[in-house]
Design an enzyme around this catalytic site. Structure first.
Site, PDB file in Angstrom:
ATOM      1  N   HIS A   1       0.855  -1.251   0.131  1.00 58.97           N
ATOM      2  CA  HIS A   1      -0.005   0.040  -0.019  1.00 58.97           C
ATOM      3  C   HIS A   1       0.652   1.289   0.072  1.00 58.97           C
ATOM      4  O   HIS A   1       1.197   1.798   1.137  1.00 58.97           O
ATOM      5  CB  HIS A   1      -1.127   0.151   1.085  1.00 58.97           C
ATOM      6  CG  HIS A   1      -2.092   1.118   1.166  1.00 58.97           C
ATOM      7  ND1 HIS A   1      -3.041   0.976   1.953  1.00 58.97           N
ATOM      8  CD2 HIS A   1      -2.044   2.210   0.452  1.00 58.97           C
ATOM      9  CE1 HIS A   1      -3.647   1.934   1.661  1.00 58.97           C
ATOM     10  NE2 HIS A   1      -3.121   2.947   0.787  1.00 58.97           N
TER      11      HIS A   1
ATOM     12  N   GLU B   1      -2.421  -1.734  -3.067  1.00 62.57           N
ATOM     13  CA  GLU B   1      -3.590  -1.091  -2.339  1.00 62.57           C
ATOM     14  C   GLU B   1      -3.386   0.787  -2.575  1.00 62.57           C
ATOM     15  O   GLU B   1      -2.115   0.937  -2.512  1.00 62.57           O
ATOM     16  CB  GLU B   1      -3.909  -1.108  -1.226  1.00 62.57           C
ATOM     17  CG  GLU B   1      -4.207  -2.777  -0.938  1.00 62.57           C
ATOM     18  CD  GLU B   1      -4.143  -3.097   0.885  1.00 62.57           C
ATOM     19  OE1 GLU B   1      -4.925  -4.065   0.970  1.00 62.57           O
ATOM     20  OE2 GLU B   1      -3.765  -2.310   1.697  1.00 62.57           O
TER      21      GLU B   1
ATOM     22  N   HIS C   1      -7.373  -5.495   8.141  1.00 63.68           N
ATOM     23  CA  HIS C   1      -6.993  -4.278   8.925  1.00 63.68           C
ATOM     24  C   HIS C   1      -7.086  -5.208  10.630  1.00 63.68           C
ATOM     25  O   HIS C   1      -8.240  -5.410  11.226  1.00 63.68           O
ATOM     26  CB  HIS C   1      -8.027  -3.328   8.949  1.00 63.68           C
ATOM     27  CG  HIS C   1      -7.313  -2.098   9.566  1.00 63.68           C
ATOM     28  ND1 HIS C   1      -6.691  -1.045   8.783  1.00 63.68           N
ATOM     29  CD2 HIS C   1      -7.383  -1.404  10.714  1.00 63.68           C
ATOM     30  CE1 HIS C   1      -5.866  -0.212   9.302  1.00 63.68           C
ATOM     31  NE2 HIS C   1      -6.393  -0.447  10.525  1.00 63.68           N
TER      32      HIS C   1
END
Length: 241
Positions: free
Chosen positions: A43, A73, A194
């Site tokens: 990410h 991401e 997450h």
């Protein structure tokens, strides 16, 4: 079986803190794949404080050589999309992060942002890149994910992780269960990520049909505490059970 994608942002953060290629992000990613991870997640944020845009292409080559998937991401800025379209990872997860955001903390309002997302997703789909949208479990309009062309949604699991083991844990878990069922009924694949870790992942995977979990921060900390071989083995055991 749920696929484990290891988010290597924290390895990149350690690397950047010393200004040289140590630890070597590519070498650590290869080790995670050798230990059985199904893929790597990266990410890169606009400030590139951990993962950098120039990490994407070599990680894509590594994953392709090993027959594994790279998941990139990020928020769909022009610069981010240019990198993704050039590298052509297996999956791109679009996340509604703002510049300077510490970490992802909410999912898309897809209906509100449909005009932004629809052309981006169409372009990525045309390149053979599977698109997943980061969403909250209580988001009521999951049908919009299909309407804008996404193949999957990624359930943002911080609320689940925070409530795990508490008196509210079962009720929160049910929110995620119902969200997964709604998405699957619409023909969407379901990913999750997450704050998932070795303590709460098995419970979360009581939800049937989770295709992929992306885990980074906790996994890296657990590797420091317990060693990479042991930690990856435990994660794979949970994902394959």
């Amino acid at each position: 079986m749920t696929q484990l994608s290891v988010n290597v942002n924290k390895i990149a953060l350690l690397r950047n803190s010393r200004g040289r290629n140590f630890p070597d992000l590519l070498a650590f990613s290869a080790r995670f794949l050798d230990l059985g991870a199904a893929g790597i997640t990266l990410h890169p944020r606009p400030d590139q404080r951990h993962a950098r845009y120039d990490d994407v292409a070599p990680l894509q080559r590594l994953c392709a050589e090993r027959g594994r998937e790279l998941n990139v991401e990020g928020y769909p800025t022009a610069e981010f999309l240019e990198i993704v379209k050039s590298a052509r990872p297996a999956q791109c997860t679009l996340v509604p992060d703002m510049p300077g955001q510490l970490t992802s903390d909410h999912g898309w309002d897809i209906e509100q942002h449909a005009a932004l997302l629809r052309p981006v997703i169409a372009e990525l789909n045309d390149l053979g890149i599977r698109v997943s949208l980061f969403v909250d479990a209580d988001y009521p309009a999951l049908e919009w994910a299909r309407e804008v062309g996404a193949a999957r949604v990624e359930l943002y699991t911080e609320r689940f992780a925070e409530s795990h083991g508490s008196e509210h844990g079962d009720a929160v878990f049910d929110t995620y269960l119902q969200a997964a069922r709604r998405a699957q009924a619409l023909g969407l694949g379901v990913n999750a990520g997450h704050d998932l870790d070795l303590h709460n992942l098995a419970r979360f995977l009581d939800i049937p049909g989770i295709l992929e979990v992306s885990i980074g921060h906790a996994l890296v900390v657990e590797c420091i505490e317990q060693g990479m071989d042991k930690v990856l083995g435990r994660y794979l055991e949970i994902c394959q059970s």
